[in-house]
Design an enzyme around this catalytic site. Structure first.
Site, PDB file in Angstrom:
ATOM      1  N   CYS A 145       1.248  -1.324   0.045  1.00 16.09           N
ATOM      2  CA  CYS A 145      -0.205  -0.024   0.255  1.00 16.09           C
ATOM      3  C   CYS A 145       1.106   1.450   0.216  1.00 16.09           C
ATOM      4  CB  CYS A 145      -0.592   0.232   0.839  1.00 16.09           C
ATOM      5  SG  CYS A 145      -1.847  -0.840   1.428  1.00 16.09           S
ATOM      6  N   GLY A 149       0.713   0.078  -5.222  1.00 20.60           N
ATOM      7  CA  GLY A 149      -0.737  -0.372  -5.405  1.00 20.60           C
ATOM      8  C   GLY A 149      -1.023  -0.371  -6.290  1.00 20.60           C
ATOM      9  N   ASN A 170      -0.167   1.564   6.061  1.00 20.73           N
ATOM     10  CA  ASN A 170       0.500   0.560   4.898  1.00 20.73           C
ATOM     11  C   ASN A 170       1.240   0.437   5.492  1.00 20.73           C
ATOM     12  OD1 ASN A 170       3.808   1.616   3.681  1.00 20.73           O
ATOM     13  ND2 ASN A 170       2.689  -0.386   2.879  1.00 20.73           N
ATOM     14  N   GLY A 171       0.716  -1.591   5.342  1.00 22.83           N
ATOM     15  CA  GLY A 171       1.968  -2.294   6.169  1.00 22.83           C
ATOM     16  C   GLY A 171       0.938  -3.727   6.831  1.00 22.83           C
TER      17      GLY A 171
END
Ligand code: 5GP
Ligand code: MG
Length: 493
Positions: free
Chosen positions: A17, A43, A118-119
């Site tokens: 992401c 992404g 994100n992650g």
């Protein structure tokens, strides 16, 4: 229909992401769309933007590329307001469904909040099971949703305190942006596994995954959000914007993900104060020093292998040529979900430039080998174009371990390095005359200027070493599920 509508057994671990947010700008949504466009490499499956206009939140979430939807003036017009945040996402787990597209939004006791992540959390499934057992109703199968539930349940007063309270309960990786009625918040996990930067456009604060998202809108880079840091930008009643920073999760040494440098980040971004392009070129230089080969031409597997191939050519003195031409109108190989389509995708994406290959001894440079799918196809293609010899040099070490923090690497058994005894066997399988990988110290040196400090590694490199920077509760702990037995989510989109 799905076998697992609550996402209790699903492997929700693989998501790639990018995030972006801006506060206090009349064209917040347009700038967010541009920022997301620059982060598109992080992404390509879905994109979303949430804005707030002082009275109401507005949300547009779509499957597809940013440019497929957010170039439409009608769509952007539906996102009015002086603050906006957005997200681009790619998931490998099959749940290409709209309700998983971020930013996720919830109306809470303390007001609305949108979050973009994100992650990946390594206790996301465990938390989800506990929350659902306690009566929570989950709408998505994304691990990010647990953060909304934890915020909703928090007994802390303000929305930002609740956000911090929630993030204190997750383990794994997060570069997260949140937006309330008055605040834009950026946060990074204690290890700082995923990157996040603070930018500034005429006094308006911005959070973005990478600096390339600042460059596209002419914003200034202020600094990296620190590992474990929460930055709250707030718009006051008089319109002034204040910025406060805290380190609520305790201090740890930073361990950025090396794969940001190897593959993930855009080469024109500066990640953790280091040029991604320079790091990749150094990888190629070190690769040439470690694994020289007699050849006529250095050819990158574009685009990932290009900077390293330039470095390899410079160091070795072998001419660099574009022996493979990339078609830019297809997505990354990886975005195709099945192995058969992935193999097909490589042909769509790359073609041999026969004039530069025919009769030559070729050194192919790629950034990484994961399953080996790309290499097999490329070697075959280069041989069909008349290459006399094909040597592969890879600008990162062999991958033995899956990632759980937001990089798309598959399970243990699908990794090429786990299927063969050594590089000789791998080379034979791929069809190359030789195959060599950059050493871990060569990679560390290329990125940070020094070898790996084994007592306290400067980066996280778990896919190469098995040294995971966090606990893996979903795989080993309370959640108790073996990584190999986690079933994949099946859901019609
Ligand atoms: P393979 O074909 O060996 O499975 O994958 C290697 C190729 O995929 C390389 O050319 C590399 O550029 C790309 N790649 C490597 N790591 C990742 C990743 O984490 N995500 C995506 N989307 N692509 C990757
Ligand atoms: Mg590639």
């Amino acid at each position: 229909m799905t076998d697992d509508p609550l996402g209790l057994h699903g492997d929700t671990l693989h998501e790639e992401c990018g995030v972006f947010g801006i506060l206090g700008h009349p064209e917040a949504a347009t700038l967010t769309a541009l920022g997301l466009h620059a982060l598109q490499h992080r992404g390509q499956e879905a994109a979303g933007i949430v804005s707030f206009d002082g009275r109401q939140f507005h949300s547009e979430r779509h499957l597809g590329l940013v440019g497929d939807h957010f170039t439409d003036p009608g769509v952007v017009k539906r996102l009015p307001g002086h603050m906006a945040m957005g997200h681009v996402r790619y998931s490998t787990t099959g749940e290409t469904i709209l309700r998983n597209v971020q930013p996720l939004f919830a109306e809470l006791e303390v007001g609305g909040i949108a979050i973009g992540h994100n992650g990946n959390f390594t206790n996301g499934l465990t938390l989800r099971r506990e929350l659902i057992a306690g009566g929570a109703i989950c709408q998505s199968t994304s691990d990010t949703e647990v953060v909304l539930h934890l915020i909703a349940r928090s007994r802390k007063k303000g929305s930002d305190e609740r956000f911090v309270d929630a993030l204190g309960q997750v383990e794994g990786a997060f570069a997260m942006v949140a937006m309330t009625r008055t605040k834009l918040i950026g946060a990074r996990d204690p290890n700082g596994i995923r990157p996040l930067v603070l930018g500034d456009l005429d006094g308006k604060p911005i959070f973005a995954s990478e600096t390339c998202a600042l460059d596209i809108i002419g914003a200034k880079f202020v600094r990296d959000v620190k590992n474990g840091e929460v930055i709250v930008a707030e718009i006051q009643a008089d319109g002034r914007i204040t910025i406060t920073s805290s380190m609520p999760f305790g201090q740890k040494p930073e361990r950025l993900c090396l794969f940001e440098y190897v593959y993930f980040a855009r080469p024109d971004s500066v990640v953790g104060g280091r040029s991604v392009y320079a790091a990749r070129k150094n990888m190629g230089i070190n690769l040439a020093k470690e694994h020289p080969v007699e050849a006529d031409v250095v050819v990158p597997v574009p685009d990932g292998g290009t900077p390293a191939a330039i470095g390899y050519a410079q160091q070795s003195g072998i001419p660099f040529e574009l022996g493979i031409i990339r078609n830019h109108y297809v997505g990354r190989t990886f975005i195709e979900p099945t192995q058969s389509i992935r193999a097909f995708g490589v042909k769509l994406k790359h073609s041999a430039n026969r004039a530069e290959i025919d009769g030559k001894r070729v050194v192919l440079i790629d950034d990484s080998i994961v399953r080996g799918t790309t290499s097999i196809k490329i070697v075959q293609m280069i041989r069909e174009a008349g290459a006399r010899e094909v040597h592969i040099r890879v600008a990162s070490p062999m991958i033995f371990h899956p990632d759980y923090y937001g990089i798309d690497t598959p399970d243990h058994d699908s990794l090429l390095a786990n299927q063969h005894a050594d590089v000789v066997a791998m080379a034979r399988y791929i069809g190359a005359d030789s195959l060599q990988f950059l050493s871990i110290d060569g990679l560390y040196q290329a990125v940070g200027g020094e070898a790996r400090n084994n007592a306290a590694p400067q980066f996280t490199d778990h896919y190469f070493t098995g040294d995971y920077p966090t606990t893996l509760t979903d795989l080993t702990g309370r959640g108790k599920s073996d990584p190999k037995t986690i079933s994949l989510m099946r859901e019609a989109s």
